[in-house]
Design a protein around this motif. Sequence first.
Motif, PDB file in Angstrom:
ATOM      1  N   THR A   1       0.848  -1.181   0.000  1.00 48.67           N
ATOM      2  CA  THR A   1       0.000   0.000   0.000  1.00 48.67           C
ATOM      3  C   THR A   1       0.888   1.236   0.000  1.00 48.67           C
ATOM      4  OG1 THR A   1      -1.775   1.184   1.154  1.00 48.67           O
ATOM      5  CG2 THR A   1      -0.145   0.077   2.527  1.00 48.67           C
TER       6      THR A   1
ATOM      7  N   SER B   1      -0.601   4.139   1.054  1.00 49.81           N
ATOM      8  CA  SER B   1      -1.289   4.954   2.053  1.00 49.81           C
ATOM      9  C   SER B   1      -0.878   4.466   3.441  1.00 49.81           C
ATOM     10  CB  SER B   1      -2.810   4.836   1.907  1.00 49.81           C
ATOM     11  OG  SER B   1      -3.221   5.279   0.626  1.00 49.81           O
TER      12      SER B   1
ATOM     13  N   PRO C   1      -0.684   2.863   6.687  1.00 47.28           N
ATOM     14  CA  PRO C   1      -1.629   1.920   7.306  1.00 47.28           C
ATOM     15  C   PRO C   1      -1.879   2.249   8.779  1.00 47.28           C
ATOM     16  CG  PRO C   1       0.528   0.921   7.114  1.00 47.28           C
ATOM     17  CD  PRO C   1       0.625   2.255   6.435  1.00 47.28           C
TER      18      PRO C   1
ATOM     19  N   ASP D   1      -3.913  -7.694   6.106  1.00 48.05           N
ATOM     20  CA  ASP D   1      -3.529  -6.922   4.916  1.00 48.05           C
ATOM     21  C   ASP D   1      -4.358  -7.313   3.689  1.00 48.05           C
ATOM     22  OD1 ASP D   1      -2.553  -9.400   4.171  1.00 48.05           O
ATOM     23  OD2 ASP D   1      -0.439  -8.854   4.349  1.00 48.05           O
TER      24      ASP D   1
ATOM     25  N   TRP E   1      -4.921  -4.798   0.976  1.00 48.83           N
ATOM     26  CA  TRP E   1      -3.764  -4.235   0.281  1.00 48.83           C
ATOM     27  C   TRP E   1      -3.689  -4.815  -1.135  1.00 48.83           C
ATOM     28  CZ3 TRP E   1       1.234  -3.590   3.695  1.00 48.83           C
ATOM     29  CH2 TRP E   1       0.910  -2.858   4.837  1.00 48.83           C
ATOM     30  N   THR E   2      -2.987  -4.135  -2.007  1.00 48.74           N
ATOM     31  CA  THR E   2      -2.847  -4.557  -3.400  1.00 48.74           C
ATOM     32  C   THR E   2      -1.719  -5.579  -3.540  1.00 48.74           C
ATOM     33  OG1 THR E   2      -3.549  -2.353  -4.088  1.00 48.74           O
ATOM     34  CG2 THR E   2      -2.492  -3.716  -5.755  1.00 48.74           C
TER      35      THR E   2
END
Length: 222
Positions: free
Chosen positions: A22, A24, A26, A37, A40-41
């Motif tokens: 991420t 951004s 966390p 997570d 998350w990507t």
Amino acid sequence: AKSAKPKNAAAISDVGQSWRYTTSRPAGEWNKSTFDDSNWTYGTAGFGTPGTPGGKVCTKWNTREIWLRRKFTIPAEAAKRKMRLWLTHDEDVDIYLNGKRIANRRGYTTKFFWMDLDAKAQAAVKAGENVLAVHCRQTSGGQFIDVALYAVGDKPCDVQLGAAAGATTLLVRTGHGEEHAEDPELGADFVVSDLSEAAQVIERELRARSKGAESPPRSIEI
């Protein structure tokens, strides 16, 4: 600090792997094993911007900060081995294993290098599931991050351990390596004279991987 040359090492968590990430900040204890997570990507390392020296960019990262997490399993036998990091970073990086910070570096590097784990960091290693968590911060210029964790040894069983895990194995003629270099039953994929030659093999394998010339090895053992 950069480590003394390793005799044999098998990748436990290799470079160029899939991570959750991420950009951004966390909430909560993002570096702990219990952190969720799932939102998350997924992305493949290395993370960064094209043209940054140090590695192959597979996932674009062009924001100020990035947070990464990766779960992997360490076999019981490998968990007893000394561990080293194999990484490159641009710029500042903090690395955690199972919630414990095992590395903290400032500035940037332009190539991969070895880094020893001290006794406290080594104590974070456990058999079974582990979580490697990374925070990298960018201030100016290029940016890139990729981190691997290696188990280190100097006996035939270390090469065999790598082979059993599906690794590409490479035996260096240092330490106990010279004693076993001609053993046809050992089955190392490469035998080289020193760490410099080993690094050339690693670089060649990584270049082939980045070009898709062959199926990427799960690890390279040196």
